[in-house]
Design a protein around this motif. Sequence first.
Motif, mmCIF file in Angstrom:
data_model
loop_
_atom_site.group_PDB
_atom_site.id
_atom_site.type_symbol
_atom_site.label_atom_id
_atom_site.label_comp_id
_atom_site.label_asym_id
_atom_site.label_seq_id
_atom_site.Cartn_x
_atom_site.Cartn_y
_atom_site.Cartn_z
ATOM 1 N N MET A 121 0.819 -1.207 0.000
ATOM 2 C CA MET A 121 0.000 0.000 0.000
ATOM 3 C C MET A 121 0.859 1.267 0.000
ATOM 4 S SD MET A 121 -3.160 -1.104 0.004
ATOM 5 C CE MET A 121 -2.538 -2.423 -1.059
ATOM 6 N N LYS A 122 2.147 1.110 0.161
ATOM 7 C CA LYS A 122 3.018 2.292 0.221
ATOM 8 C C LYS A 122 2.940 3.051 -1.099
ATOM 9 C CE LYS A 122 6.234 0.581 3.727
ATOM 10 N NZ LYS A 122 6.256 1.715 4.641
ATOM 11 N N PRO A 123 2.795 4.383 -1.047
ATOM 12 C CA PRO A 123 2.455 5.153 -2.249
ATOM 13 C C PRO A 123 3.542 5.250 -3.311
ATOM 14 C CG PRO A 123 2.816 6.611 -0.373
ATOM 15 C CD PRO A 123 2.784 5.218 0.165
ATOM 16 N N LEU A 124 4.807 5.039 -2.947
ATOM 17 C CA LEU A 124 5.875 5.124 -3.948
ATOM 18 C C LEU A 124 6.481 3.754 -4.267
ATOM 19 C CD1 LEU A 124 7.846 8.376 -2.949
ATOM 20 C CD2 LEU A 124 6.255 8.064 -4.849
ATOM 21 N N LEU A 125 5.810 2.677 -3.827
ATOM 22 C CA LEU A 125 6.354 1.343 -4.072
ATOM 23 C C LEU A 125 6.528 1.111 -5.575
ATOM 24 C CD1 LEU A 125 7.151 -1.287 -2.540
ATOM 25 C CD2 LEU A 125 4.920 -2.173 -3.183
ATOM 26 N N GLY A 126 7.725 0.680 -5.937
ATOM 27 C CA GLY A 126 8.008 0.395 -7.344
ATOM 28 C C GLY A 126 8.665 1.530 -8.097
ATOM 29 N N ALA A 127 8.594 2.753 -7.559
ATOM 30 C CA ALA A 127 9.246 3.888 -8.227
ATOM 31 C C ALA A 127 10.727 3.923 -7.852
ATOM 32 C CB ALA A 127 8.579 5.193 -7.815
ATOM 33 N N THR A 128 11.576 4.170 -8.829
ATOM 34 C CA THR A 128 13.007 4.320 -8.559
ATOM 35 C C THR A 128 13.383 5.787 -8.667
ATOM 36 O OG1 THR A 128 13.532 2.104 -9.376
ATOM 37 C CG2 THR A 128 15.343 3.689 -9.275
ATOM 38 N N VAL A 129 13.879 6.342 -7.566
ATOM 39 C CA VAL A 129 14.192 7.768 -7.489
ATOM 40 C C VAL A 129 15.696 7.939 -7.276
ATOM 41 C CG1 VAL A 129 13.714 9.947 -6.307
ATOM 42 C CG2 VAL A 129 11.928 8.181 -6.448
ATOM 43 N N ALA A 130 16.340 8.640 -8.174
ATOM 44 C CA ALA A 130 17.769 8.931 -8.035
ATOM 45 C C ALA A 130 17.945 10.187 -7.195
ATOM 46 C CB ALA A 130 18.418 9.114 -9.401
ATOM 47 N N VAL A 131 18.862 10.119 -6.236
ATOM 48 C CA VAL A 131 19.144 11.237 -5.334
ATOM 49 C C VAL A 131 20.561 11.718 -5.617
ATOM 50 C CG1 VAL A 131 19.379 11.938 -2.920
ATOM 51 C CG2 VAL A 131 17.578 10.322 -3.589
ATOM 52 N N THR A 132 20.685 12.983 -6.000
ATOM 53 C CA THR A 132 21.980 13.497 -6.453
ATOM 54 C C THR A 132 22.680 14.392 -5.442
ATOM 55 O OG1 THR A 132 20.910 15.394 -7.520
ATOM 56 C CG2 THR A 132 21.239 13.423 -8.866
ATOM 57 N N ARG A 133 22.029 14.688 -4.333
ATOM 58 C CA ARG A 133 22.661 15.610 -3.389
ATOM 59 C C ARG A 133 23.807 14.914 -2.658
ATOM 60 N NH1 ARG A 133 19.033 17.077 1.723
ATOM 61 N NH2 ARG A 133 19.668 19.109 0.946
ATOM 62 N N ALA A 134 24.651 15.685 -1.999
ATOM 63 C CA ALA A 134 25.832 15.149 -1.315
ATOM 64 C C ALA A 134 25.432 14.072 -0.327
ATOM 65 C CB ALA A 134 26.580 16.273 -0.596
ATOM 66 N N ARG A 135 26.263 13.050 -0.194
ATOM 67 C CA ARG A 135 25.943 11.924 0.667
ATOM 68 C C ARG A 135 25.692 12.381 2.111
ATOM 69 N NH1 ARG A 135 26.388 6.959 -0.976
ATOM 70 N NH2 ARG A 135 27.953 7.444 -2.562
ATOM 71 N N GLU A 136 26.421 13.418 2.551
ATOM 72 C CA GLU A 136 26.248 13.909 3.916
ATOM 73 C C GLU A 136 24.848 14.470 4.137
ATOM 74 O OE1 GLU A 136 30.550 14.866 2.669
ATOM 75 O OE2 GLU A 136 28.568 14.832 1.773
ATOM 76 N N GLN A 137 24.208 14.921 3.052
ATOM 77 C CA GLN A 137 22.894 15.552 3.163
ATOM 78 C C GLN A 137 21.753 14.633 2.749
ATOM 79 O OE1 GLN A 137 24.241 18.697 0.381
ATOM 80 N NE2 GLN A 137 23.440 20.130 1.881
ATOM 81 N N ALA A 138 22.090 13.541 2.072
ATOM 82 C CA ALA A 138 21.061 12.749 1.391
ATOM 83 C C ALA A 138 20.243 11.873 2.319
ATOM 84 C CB ALA A 138 21.713 11.890 0.311
ATOM 85 N N SER A 139 20.751 11.586 3.515
ATOM 86 C CA SER A 139 20.131 10.558 4.352
ATOM 87 C C SER A 139 18.662 10.833 4.644
ATOM 88 C CB SER A 139 20.907 10.388 5.655
ATOM 89 O OG SER A 139 20.957 11.614 6.366
ATOM 90 N N GLY A 140 18.318 12.094 4.947
ATOM 91 C CA GLY A 140 16.929 12.418 5.269
ATOM 92 C C GLY A 140 15.995 12.176 4.100
ATOM 93 N N LEU A 141 16.414 12.593 2.909
ATOM 94 C CA LEU A 141 15.595 12.399 1.713
ATOM 95 C C LEU A 141 15.481 10.926 1.375
ATOM 96 C CD1 LEU A 141 14.057 13.319 -0.772
ATOM 97 C CD2 LEU A 141 16.244 13.812 -1.889
#
Length: 506
Positions: free
Chosen positions: A249-269
């Motif tokens: 039921m999770k709303p983004l299940l199956g979507a692949t999202v690339a995260v480009t921000r710095a690794r130090e900042q990316a954890s929350g996103l």
Amino acid sequence: MSTVYLVGAGPGDPGLITVRARDLIERADVLVYDYLANKEFLAWAPDGCEKIYVGKKGGDHTLSQEGINELLVDKALEEEGRVIVRLKGGDPYVFGRGAEEAEELVESGVAFEVVPGVTSAVAGPTYAGIPITHRSFASSVTFVTGHEDPTKDESAHNWKALATSGSTLVFFMGVKNLPNIAASLMEHGMDPQTPAALVHWGTTCRQRSFVSSLDSIAEEAVALGYKAPSLIVVGEVCALKDELDWFEMKPLLGATVAVTRAREQASGLVEKLRELGACTLEFPTIAIQPLEDTSQAEAEIARVFEYQWLVFTSVNGVKQFFNVLDKMDLDARVLAQAKVAAIGPATAQALRCRGVRPDFVPEKYVAEHVVEGMKKLGVKGRRILIPRARVAREVLPEQLSEAGAEVTILPMYDTVLSGNDPEEMTGPLERGEVDYITFTSSSTVENFFTLVDPELLKKHRDGVRLAAIGPVTAETLASFGFTADLQPEDYTIPGLVDALLAAYSA
């Protein structure tokens, strides 16, 4: 003596690996891993750890089981005092051939330990809304290997016992043999209408599952394109899926999202996206590099009482500023005479965590709105210090200066091109595995296209949507010939996530 640890990596969800397993990975000198072990675990290994892939996928064996056994022994005997981690999907002793590896280690006189893992036989059905036992339906459960050659003269299974036991049956590695498994159960007395389910890549963002009847499941599996790795669950408990399903039921299940921000900042996103079910592809395009020479920062901090305003434009600026404060054996009390502005709620929160409540946070989190708001508070004739990256947009200091302020830019860190292998992004793009790419600053855009040829993205543009956190980032995308498909009204990480949710649900 070196020790070999046979470690269960769990079913795939990184949150289901044990504390003991993570501790050993973080201390590993050698990490031997297989196909079903989540690749995220590899990032926990220390620098210098030798990583060896020995996966087996659909009959394609990187290394035979005998070869794996020999490898573990050889690595243990190469050098004394090393930690050798053999990372296995699920549990080492539940159809994982871990016992064979342990026997080889015993025979060779090598010290070993076994770290149990959460088996997919329990976790996969649970994530699909199927309890493998239930007071009203099944008081026992049987784990069965489905990886039998259907052409051999005699099965190792007692099919009559399985068919008439009343147990929930969970078959591992049985998708190829599903027609034979279903036929054998029905031939030995199981009702053809018995509910049966398939769970593909259970507990991961790639999970999907369905429930059918025993006489139809093989045909439906082919029609729906189910392949390994998939669990087969047979029993009345499968009928509870519609009622108890939660993960799918999770709303983004199956979507692949690339995260480009710095690794130090990316954890929350990354964490938020995963909570919503998305697959995340971490491809940091920038790295935060503190300045080696902090003498200028120390000099300005020593006379910070001369400034009426400090303006922090990022979490990184806050972090590095307070790192220098700490180096100088000072704390937030040095800011007692100044007012503090923060661009964005994350920056404001970073200040609050250090005991500083911002006096001003603009409604819109771009430089232009900071200037507009600070003008109303009065900046003419005021001295303003801006701790920030060495290279950044000049709009804020220029407009504050035009408003009559005396502005000093204080470089605190550099944003540099990350050392990422471009193949980590180009490969998934070529294979059509990326649905969204998120950009959280102009520098993430610029560095992305330093690492990835814009023409490659244009080639796959129809299948990939681009998300920019705000108008400035969208303008930078436009300079490379791309239009942002998503842009939140609120230029924040939560706003970006909301925009992704709206787009994917549509």
